[in-house]
Scaffold this motif. Structure first.
Motif: not given
Length: 407
Positions: A56-58, A156-171
């Motif tokens: 998801l792009l922010a 756009y900053l890419p975001l991904v869901q990992a379990g119960r967390q939202v991650l910065d997909a770059v770092t």
């Protein structure tokens, strides 16, 4: 500072790196020049290795340019290079920091980006948080502002869901966006419909190759003597004139020649301009019947030099007649849009006026009556570190030209 964008060549697929403001792409492998056009603003995504369907792009606004502000005490300016959130989603970083400048971006197309949050916060909210000019005395009040030489884009900053967390997909670092496994799935988003188009850099009239700098908004066809601008709708013809140089191998710098009056202030002729702004000399008889014409640099310069150059040309009142032919070499790139040159007219009058107390407050409300606009190339001769305009004691430092292209 420009960010770098890496894209595959539309002809051979080889990777090509271009600066954010570049609109002419030349592949080093197939050597086919392409003009990049797209609906504004241009959109980019930070590089990541996730699948587009999982991302998801922010959106973040990126603004880079010079902001001029006029108050009852005169003109001030500040350079702004900032990013800020385009959506109010708690937990997102306030800005992208140096990442847009330090990383090679990609165009944000649907194939590589997935879903995106539509920008909800206006660009004006980002500029409002940018550093402001120094504190003004209480008796000085602001009048108007203008942004010149600006570059506006969405990164756009890419975001991904990992379990119960939202991650910065770059770092890969977690963000404090929420603690629900469905947090990203529940955020209203939309597919990205934005897409750049690559046009062959060929004259639409005769099919010859077009010439121009990478960031130039005007591409020349020396074969059929036409000048073209490219946008999302394709190529359009630009009216132009060129004043032939008399010296050997002159450099031609582009200026937007704008015939414009200020009826509300009683300015319709050059004589009116000299009187209203309080210039310490009498207008010549021919000035009474000559329409007021401004020559605004169509290339970026450091702020003091940009206004000084435009004011000196406005006060000089030289007609610059003649119609030369477009040369195959020596044309400097025009990278300041016509719309921003028109916006600069108010600043030029404010900078030129001696009667600040009466003229500056009136400038905040008036509108210019534009009669004609064309791109005018003026001949400059090299003189040490400067380029000097033929026929007028006006110099542009070569280092300032290089610095202006980086603003």
């Amino acid at each position: 500072m420009d960010c770098l964008v890496e894209e595959p060549c539309p002809q051979c697929g080889a990777p090509v790196a271009l600066e954010e403001t570049a609109r002419l792409l030349v592949c080093q492998y197939c050597a086919v020049p392409q003009v990049v056009v797209a609906p504004a603003p241009f959109r980019y995504v930070l590089p990541h290795s996730r699948q587009a369907a999982d991302v998801l792009l922010a959106p973040y606004w990126r603004f880079r340019g010079t902001v001029y502000s006029c108050d009852t005490g005169g003109l001030r300016h500040r350079h702004v290079d900032t990013t800020g959130r385009g959506v109010d989603l708690a937990g997102l970083p306030a800005s992208l920091g140096l990442r847009p400048q330090a990383m090679r971006l990609r165009f944000a197309t649907q194939e590589r980006a997935g879903r995106a949050l539509p920008p909800r916060l206006p660009l004006a909210s980002i500029l409002a948080r940018a550093p402001q000019p120094e504190d003004r005395p209480s008796e000085i009040r602001p009048l108007f502002a203008a942004a010149i030489g600006e570059t506006v884009s969405l990164v756009y900053l890419p975001l991904v869901q990992a379990g119960r967390q939202v991650l910065d997909a770059v770092t890969g670092q977690p963000l404090a966006v929420g603690d629900s496994p469905e947090i990203l799935a529940g955020v209203p988003s939309e597919p990205l419909a934005w897409r750049p188009t690559f046009l062959a850099s060929l004259c639409p009239n005769c099919g010859a190759g077009l010439a121009g700098a990478a960031d130039s908004l005007a591409l020349a066809c020396p074969n059929c003597q036409r000048l073209w601008a490219a946008d999302a709708a394709g190529f359009r013809d630009l009216p132009w004139r060129l004043v032939p140089g008399q010296g050997p191998a002159p450099s031609y710098l582009p200026f937007w020649r704008i015939e414009a009056g200020l009826p509300a202030l009683g300015i319709t002729s050059r004589a009116d301009f000299l009187r209203v702004t309080g210039q310490p000399r009498l207008p010549a008889p021919q000035d009474e019947n000559e329409a007021m014409a401004f020559l605004v640099p169509a290339f970026k310069l450091p702020p003091p030099l940009f206004l000084t150059t435009a004011v000196r040309l406005a006060l000089a009142g030289k007609a610059f007649p003649g119609q030369g032919t477009l040369p195959r070499q020596g044309l400097h790139g025009a990278n300041l849009p016509r719309s921003e040159a028109v916006e600069a007219l108010r600043l030029i009058v404010a900078q030129a006026t001696v009667l600040r107390r009466t003229v500056l407050p009136a400038l905040a409300e008036v509108r210019f009556a534009i009669q004609a606009i064309e791109l005018c190339y003026l001949p400059f001769a090299a003189a040490g570190p400067d380029l000097v305009l033929e026929g007028l004691p006006l110099a542009v430092n070569k280092s300032a030209l290089r610095l202006g292209s980086q603003l």
